[in-house]
Design a protein around this motif. Structure first.
Motif, short mmCIF file in Angstrom:
data_model
loop_
_atom_site.label_atom_id
_atom_site.label_comp_id
_atom_site.label_asym_id
_atom_site.label_seq_id
_atom_site.Cartn_x
_atom_site.Cartn_y
_atom_site.Cartn_z
N PRO A 121 -6.12 7.92 -46.77
CA PRO A 121 -4.73 8.16 -46.36
C PRO A 121 -4.32 9.17 -45.73
O PRO A 121 -5.09 10.70 -45.90
N ALA A 122 -3.32 9.62 -45.35
CA ALA A 122 -2.59 10.65 -44.77
C ALA A 122 -3.41 11.63 -45.16
O ALA A 122 -3.37 12.89 -44.55
N ILE A 123 -2.79 12.09 -46.71
CA ILE A 123 -3.02 13.03 -47.57
C ILE A 123 -4.00 13.55 -47.61
O ILE A 123 -4.60 14.58 -47.92
N GLN A 124 -5.27 12.48 -47.29
CA GLN A 124 -6.95 13.27 -47.01
C GLN A 124 -7.10 13.44 -45.33
O GLN A 124 -7.64 13.88 -45.54
N ARG A 125 -6.69 12.91 -44.67
CA ARG A 125 -6.73 12.95 -43.41
C ARG A 125 -6.35 14.37 -42.85
O ARG A 125 -7.29 14.32 -41.89
N ARG A 126 -5.51 14.81 -43.55
CA ARG A 126 -4.60 16.18 -42.80
C ARG A 126 -5.96 16.68 -43.08
O ARG A 126 -5.53 17.95 -42.76
N GLY A 127 -7.08 16.53 -44.12
CA GLY A 127 -7.82 17.99 -44.26
C GLY A 127 -7.70 19.34 -44.61
O GLY A 127 -6.74 19.36 -45.74
N PRO A 128 -8.03 20.13 -44.27
CA PRO A 128 -7.32 21.62 -44.88
C PRO A 128 -6.26 22.41 -44.02
O PRO A 128 -6.52 23.58 -43.85
N PHE A 129 -5.37 21.30 -43.61
CA PHE A 129 -4.25 21.87 -42.85
C PHE A 129 -2.99 21.74 -43.56
O PHE A 129 -3.02 20.65 -44.50
N ALA A 130 -1.78 22.15 -43.10
CA ALA A 130 -0.72 22.33 -43.90
C ALA A 130 0.77 23.09 -42.64
O ALA A 130 0.28 23.47 -41.52
N LEU A 131 1.53 22.10 -42.68
CA LEU A 131 2.56 22.38 -41.19
C LEU A 131 3.69 23.19 -42.64
O LEU A 131 3.97 22.98 -43.88
N ALA A 132 3.89 24.55 -42.00
CA ALA A 132 4.64 24.98 -42.36
C ALA A 132 6.04 25.36 -41.18
O ALA A 132 5.68 24.61 -39.70
N ARG A 133 6.81 26.35 -41.91
CA ARG A 133 7.78 26.53 -40.93
C ARG A 133 7.28 27.69 -40.09
O ARG A 133 7.50 29.33 -40.69
N GLY A 134 7.73 28.75 -38.41
CA GLY A 134 7.26 29.76 -37.91
C GLY A 134 8.40 30.52 -38.21
O GLY A 134 9.71 30.06 -38.91
N ASP A 135 9.00 31.30 -37.92
CA ASP A 135 9.98 32.46 -37.89
C ASP A 135 10.84 31.95 -36.73
O ASP A 135 11.99 32.28 -36.68
N ASP A 136 10.57 31.46 -35.78
CA ASP A 136 12.12 30.54 -35.07
C ASP A 136 12.03 29.59 -35.86
O ASP A 136 13.16 28.87 -34.97
N GLY A 137 11.70 28.83 -36.49
CA GLY A 137 12.05 27.64 -37.26
C GLY A 137 10.88 26.46 -37.06
O GLY A 137 11.44 25.48 -37.39
N GLU A 138 10.35 26.75 -36.28
CA GLU A 138 9.64 25.51 -35.27
C GLU A 138 8.43 25.15 -36.43
O GLU A 138 8.52 25.86 -36.97
#
Length: 233
Positions: free
Chosen positions: A84-101
């Motif tokens: 499952p993707a929730i485990q496949r992501r490992g110790p990573f996360a997606l966030a928004r940078g200062d430019d919104g990307e």
């Protein structure tokens, strides 16, 4: 946990180990998945549903019969092609940078981060290494799945395709199990769909999702086989 944004200069030499363990959340008999993952998951694992607080629905893969039991782990590795993707992501996360990307962040406190035997994140001459490219794709899949999950599961529920079940599993002399508070696709109602409801579910792809979730229940037999082998050992 200390999440900070990856930097291809400062983190050029950073490696991350790819391994499963209880403290990473892999030792669970139920793990959440998104409908976007049903096609891959249904080939190997049973897909079930549960209602949470406020009657919210979630989809799960069934991995074991006892709490904290994942019968599809061999040491620190999954034995299935699908993880499952929730485990496949490992110790990573997606966030928004200062430019919104969208930017990838890593948990610097995770013991997999910085492991000498780990996978490199960046190529020697710049750019993402294959592992980081895989992580990025997984994180975007998680974001997409989270956006569409509620509406998809609510549609399946509104169409009357989910039914409450108790899975009774007989292991002979080794005893048996009753798994409660689960929902599965009602195959009789699925087969009896017609008219506007059938057309709508077919048009938006939910008919396919429901069919795959229903077909996945055949994998319960594999769970029983693995549990029997484990108990015998």
């Amino acid at each position: 946990m200390t999440f900070t944004t990856l930097d291809n200069v400062d983190d050029a030499e950073l490696r991350v180990a790819v391994r499963a363990a209880a403290n990473f959340g892999d030792h669970a008999n139920l793990l959440p998945i998104f409908p976007i993952e049903f096609e891959e998951a249904q080939r190997e694992l049973p897909i079930v549903f549960r209602r949470g607080e406020g009657q919210s629905l979630r989809a799960y893969i069934l991995l074991g019969l006892d709490r904290g039991e994942n019968l599809f782990l061999d040491g620190d590795r999954w034995t299935t092609r699908f993880i499952p993707a929730i485990q496949r992501r490992g110790p990573f996360a997606l966030a928004r940078g200062d430019d919104g990307e969208a930017v990838v962040q890593v948990d610097r406190d995770d013991p997999r981060v910085g492991a000498a035997e780990g996978q490199p994140l960046f190529r020697d001459h710049g750019g993402d290494a294959p592992y980081l490219a895989h992580v990025r794709a997984t994180l975007h899949l998680l974001a997409e799945g989270a956006q569409s999950e509620r509406a998809i599961l609510a549609d399946l529920d509104a169409a009357g395709l989910l039914r409450s079940v108790t899975l009774r599993i007989d292991l002979g002399d080794a005893g048996g199990y009753e798994l409660t508070d689960l929902l599965t696709i009602d195959q009789t109602k699925l087969a009896g769909l017609s008219g506007a409801v059938l057309e709508r579910l077919h048009a938006n792809g939910l008919l396919r999702a429901a069919t795959m979730a229903a077909a996945s229940l055949g994998n319960v037999e594999r769970l029983i086989e693995l549990k029997t082998l484990k108990d015998a050992a």
